[in-house]
Design a protein around this motif. Structure first.
Motif, PDB file in Angstrom:
ATOM      1  N   GLY A  52       0.896  -1.311   0.007  1.00  0.00           N
ATOM      2  CA  GLY A  52      -0.568  -0.089   0.349  1.00  0.00           C
ATOM      3  C   GLY A  52       0.371   1.199  -0.331  1.00  0.00           C
ATOM      4  N   GLY A  53       1.878   1.150  -0.263  1.00  0.00           N
ATOM      5  CA  GLY A  53       2.902   2.576  -0.495  1.00  0.00           C
ATOM      6  C   GLY A  53       2.667   3.194  -1.348  1.00  0.00           C
ATOM      7  N   LEU A  54       1.440   3.351  -1.983  1.00  0.00           N
ATOM      8  CA  LEU A  54       1.429   4.166  -3.702  1.00  0.00           C
ATOM      9  C   LEU A  54      -0.269   4.340  -3.213  1.00  0.00           C
ATOM     10  N   VAL A  55      -0.999   3.920  -1.751  1.00  0.00           N
ATOM     11  CA  VAL A  55      -1.782   4.557  -2.522  1.00  0.00           C
ATOM     12  C   VAL A  55      -2.670   5.474  -2.115  1.00  0.00           C
ATOM     13  N   GLY A  56      -3.545   5.739  -3.008  1.00  0.00           N
ATOM     14  CA  GLY A  56      -3.349   7.657  -3.269  1.00  0.00           C
ATOM     15  C   GLY A  56      -3.050   8.643  -4.410  1.00  0.00           C
ATOM     16  N   GLN A  57      -1.908   7.861  -5.074  1.00  0.00           N
ATOM     17  CA  GLN A  57      -0.747   8.584  -5.486  1.00  0.00           C
ATOM     18  C   GLN A  57      -1.553   7.723  -7.165  1.00  0.00           C
ATOM     19  N   ILE A  58      -1.604   6.622  -6.722  1.00  0.00           N
ATOM     20  CA  ILE A  58      -1.887   5.752  -8.679  1.00  0.00           C
ATOM     21  C   ILE A  58      -3.458   5.919  -9.132  1.00  0.00           C
ATOM     22  N   SER A  59      -3.747   5.284 -10.116  1.00  0.00           N
ATOM     23  CA  SER A  59      -4.893   5.384 -10.322  1.00  0.00           C
ATOM     24  C   SER A  59      -5.564   3.993 -11.260  1.00  0.00           C
ATOM     25  N   VAL A  60      -6.100   3.528 -11.193  1.00  0.00           N
ATOM     26  CA  VAL A  60      -6.152   1.978 -12.385  1.00  0.00           C
ATOM     27  C   VAL A  60      -7.421   2.870 -13.017  1.00  0.00           C
ATOM     28  N   PRO A  61      -7.559   2.882 -14.289  1.00  0.00           N
ATOM     29  CA  PRO A  61      -8.581   3.514 -15.068  1.00  0.00           C
ATOM     30  C   PRO A  61      -9.819   2.047 -15.276  1.00  0.00           C
ATOM     31  N   ASP A  62     -11.391   2.771 -15.379  1.00  0.00           N
ATOM     32  CA  ASP A  62     -12.488   1.578 -14.788  1.00  0.00           C
ATOM     33  C   ASP A  62     -11.847   0.754 -16.139  1.00  0.00           C
ATOM     34  N   ASP A  63     -11.590   1.077 -17.318  1.00  0.00           N
ATOM     35  CA  ASP A  63     -11.551  -0.420 -18.798  1.00  0.00           C
ATOM     36  C   ASP A  63      -9.557  -0.208 -19.266  1.00  0.00           C
ATOM     37  N   PHE A  64      -9.595  -0.677 -17.500  1.00  0.00           N
ATOM     38  CA  PHE A  64      -8.645  -1.214 -18.009  1.00  0.00           C
ATOM     39  C   PHE A  64      -8.264  -1.715 -18.672  1.00  0.00           C
ATOM     40  N   ASP A  65      -8.564  -3.477 -18.555  1.00  0.00           N
ATOM     41  CA  ASP A  65      -8.948  -4.581 -18.328  1.00  0.00           C
ATOM     42  C   ASP A  65      -8.918  -4.394 -20.215  1.00  0.00           C
ATOM     43  N   THR A  66      -9.449  -3.480 -20.944  1.00  0.00           N
ATOM     44  CA  THR A  66      -9.981  -3.164 -22.732  1.00  0.00           C
ATOM     45  C   THR A  66      -9.541  -2.140 -23.342  1.00  0.00           C
TER      46      THR A  66
END
Length: 82
Positions: A52-66
């Motif tokens: 959890g060292g990067l919590v709040g620093q990165i985000s994964v888009p909802d369509d990541f798998d497509t």
């Protein structure tokens, strides 16, 4: 890891240090209780990883798998760009 008694370490310290310098660490114990660990000086202790060292620093888009799905399919199938 090898454990040696304090008496054995006193009697055979040169041999034990030479073995440790070749990457064979050992523990010196007295009355069955570990006192010290001897390891080669140039070996760094393993770093611990923190979850959890990067919590709040990165985000994964909802369509990541497509993401880029059409382009990936095109590249795998060898189609020309349109």
């Amino acid at each position: 890891m090898k454990t040696v008694s304090l008496r054995e370490a006193e009697a055979d310290l040169s041999r034990l240090i030479e073995a440790a310098s070749r990457g064979e660490p050992f523990v010196i114990a007295e009355n069955g209780r570990p006192l010290v660990r001897v390891v080669p000086a140039d070996v760094e202790p393993p770093r611990t990883r923190r979850l959890g060292g990067l919590v709040g620093q990165i985000s994964v888009p909802d369509d990541f798998d497509t993401m880029f799905q059409d382009e990936i399919i095109r590249l795998f199938e060898g189609e020309e760009e349109k």
